[in-house]
Design an enzyme around this catalytic site. Structure first.
Site, PDB file in Angstrom:
ATOM      1  N   SER A 112       0.799  -1.228   0.000  1.00 12.42           N
ATOM      2  CA  SER A 112       0.000   0.000   0.000  1.00 12.42           C
ATOM      3  C   SER A 112       0.832   1.278   0.000  1.00 12.42           C
ATOM      4  CB  SER A 112      -0.982   0.003   1.177  1.00 12.42           C
ATOM      5  OG  SER A 112      -0.329   0.326   2.373  1.00 12.42           O
ATOM      6  N   LYS A 155      -6.326   4.552   8.799  1.00 12.04           N
ATOM      7  CA  LYS A 155      -5.418   5.479   8.128  1.00 12.04           C
ATOM      8  C   LYS A 155      -5.947   6.908   8.192  1.00 12.04           C
ATOM      9  CE  LYS A 155      -3.238   2.095   5.084  1.00 12.04           C
ATOM     10  NZ  LYS A 155      -3.168   1.506   3.716  1.00 12.04           N
TER      11      LYS A 155
END
Lengths: 214, 214, 214
Positions: A112, A155
Site C-alpha cells: 500500500s 489510516k
C-alpha cells in the site's frame, strides 16, 4: 523491543525535504503515518561526456518485507515512465538511489505504499517538495493503476492525528471512506485516484500552490 | 490480511494498454482473472549507432513463486522466437523489460500463465493491445507447445464473471470444457491451442478485428 | 556463551584513532559503551588517472543483526552526503570501507548506533579523531534526522562508568534524560540533536578543541 509499532508522533515538522512523502500504514496496532525518504547521490562516471548506460539501482532500507521491496521496484519503474513521459529523463540513471522508511527497527510490509514511494522518487528527481499536510496510500501496478488497500478508517484517523488535511486514496476505496462517521470526514480534502497520473496532479499541483502561498 | 485472495473485480475497464493481458488463475478459493502487465523502458547505450549486445533482462514482481518465475523466462524466450520468426527482432534486446502480476500482496505460482505472459510480452513489443474480453490460460514449453492446466471449470466461471467472451484453453483441456454444463459454455467463443502459434493468431487477429470495428 | 553481553571495561584508553567512536548500547543486561571502528584501504585501480566509478562498498563485522546492517548502509549514505555538502567528496569512493563493532562474539542489533556509525565514517574520511570522553546514541534516517532510542538511563550510567563527560542524545529523548535523578545528570555535558548536522558540529568542534588544547 518495548517500543510501540509505528509511533504516531510526526517525525517531520515544517517543510518536507524533496524526496520525502507522508504515507499511511495500517497494522494490528491501528493506523499511523509512515514516511518514505528517497535520496540520491550522483553516479561517478569514467567519461562524464557519455551518457550513463547502466540501469538504475535502488537500495531500500527500513526492514521492508518482500512485498514492499517489490513495491519499491514497481515504484521506480512507474516513476521512470512518468519522468520519461514528461520529457525529463535521466535523473534515475545518473544517480545512485536510496529509499528508506523510518523507523529502522520496525518491520514493514504490504503493497500500500506504492503511490507514496513513486511520489517520493519523483519529488526527488524533480526537486519539488510535497506539502507536509498531504498524506497518501495506494498500491500501484506496473501500468500505474492505483489499487485498493486496507485500513481506510485507521489510516484516516492517523492522518487526522498527524494534522494531514489533504488525502489521496484509491478510487476503489471511495465507499470505505464514504461510510466513515461524519466527524472523521469533516475538514478533510480527499482525492480518489484510479491512475498514478491523478496522484501526480494532486501531489505536484499542491506543491505548486504551497510554493505560491509561501 | 482480511482481503480475499484474487479479488474478482475487473482491474481494467475498457481498452487494455499494450502489454497487458487477461489470464485466468485457479486457487483453493476458486477461479479468478489474473492480469499480466508487461512494460519496457529503452536501454541507454554509450553508442546508439551500435546494436545492443547484452542479453535481454526481465524483472518480475507480484510475489511470484519459483515455477511462475521460470515460466516468465520461458515466456520471454518463446516471445523472442516468435518475434524473430516474424522478422521483427530487436525490441527485447533494446529495452529493459518488466513483468508484474497485480495484486502485489497475493502470492502466485504455477505454470498456467505461460501463454498469458508470452502474449503480454509480444503485445508490448508489437504495440498491439489485446481485446479486453479475451482471457487465456495454458502452460507453454520452450518449443511453444501449449500444455494442459487445472481448474478449467473454475476459470470458465471467473472468465464469465469478468465479462470475457473469448477464451483460449490448451487443446489437452478440450474434454474438460466439453464436460461443463451447457449454461457455462453458452455464449463463449473458446479456442483450443496445441502450439503458441495458434494463441498468437487468436490474440492478434482478434486485436486486428477489434481495431477494425472501432 | 559464558561471557557477559557488552562488557563495560573501556576498550580504548587515551586518544581514539580516527574512525573510532564511542557509542552507547542497551540490552537486558544494562547499558554499556559500544565502540564503532571504521577503517579503509585505498582501492586499487587499473588506471589511477581516471576517477573511481564503482559505488562505495562497506563491509561490516561484529555479529550485527539485520537492523544494524541496514543502519550501516544508511550511515554510509548520510556520511557521503555530509562530505559532499562540505565539498570533500571522493574518500568513500576511493577506498574499501570496513566497519567493526567489538567484541566480535557478541551479537548486536538495533538502529541506535546510526549516529555513531555515521560519525565514525566521517572521522575516518576527514582524519579527525573524536574525543575519548564523547559518547553518543541515536537512530539516523536517510535525510539525517536523529530519531529517539531506548535505554537513556542505562546508557547514561554506562557513559559515566566509562568516564564519558560529553553525551549526544536525540532531541526526542530529552525528557527521558531530564527525568533522571540529579546524581546521574551531574557533571555531564549533554547535547540533544534533531539532525545529524548537530551531531557533526558537536563531534568535530569538540575534536578541534581537543586538538587545540593538546
Amino acid at each position: 523491543v518495548g517500543k510501540p509499532v509505528f509511533t504516531s508522533d510526526r517525525l517531520y515538522e515544517g517543510q518536507l525535504p524533496s524526496g520525502t512523502v507522508t504515507g499511511l500504514a495500517w497494522t494490528a496496532m491501528g493506523g499511523s503515518v509512515l514516511y518514505i525518504e528517497a535520496t540520491a547521490l550522483a553516479r561517478r562516471r569514467s567519461d562524464p561526456d557519455k551518457p550513463a548506460t547502466a540501469p538504475p539501482m535502488l537500495a531500500v532500507t527500513g526492514q521492508l518485507g518482500n512485498v514492499m521491496k517489490e513495491s519499491s521496484q514497481i515504484a521506480l519503474l512507474v516513476a521512470r515512465r512518468q519522468l520519461q513521459a514528461r520529457g525529463k529523463d535521466g535523473f534515475f540513471e545518473e544517480h545512485e538511489l536510496f529509499l528508506h522508511c523510518p523507523e529502522g527497527a520496525t518491520p514493514k510490509d504490504g503493497p500500500s505504499a506504492g503511490v507514496t514511494m513513486t511520489t517520493a522518487l519523483l519529488s526527488l528527481a524533480m526537486k519539488k517538495p510535497i506539502p507536509t499536510d498531504l498524506a497518501m496510500t495506494g498500491e500501484v501496478s506496473l501500468n500505474g493503476k492505483v489499487l485498493a488497500v486496507g485500513g481506510i478508517k485507521e489510516k484516516t484517523i492517523a492522518a487526522r492525528r498527524a494534522g494531514c488535511k489533504t488525502l489521496i486514496f484509491p478510487e476503489a476505496n471511495r465507499r470505505d471512506f464514504d461510510e466513515l462517521p461524519k466527524y472523521l470526514q469533516d475538514g478533510l480534502n480527499v482525492h480518489f485516484a484510479t491512475h498514478f497520473d491523478e496522484v501526480f496532479d494532486v501531489a505536484f499541483k499542491e506543491a505548486e500552490e504551497a510554493a505560491n502561498a509561501a
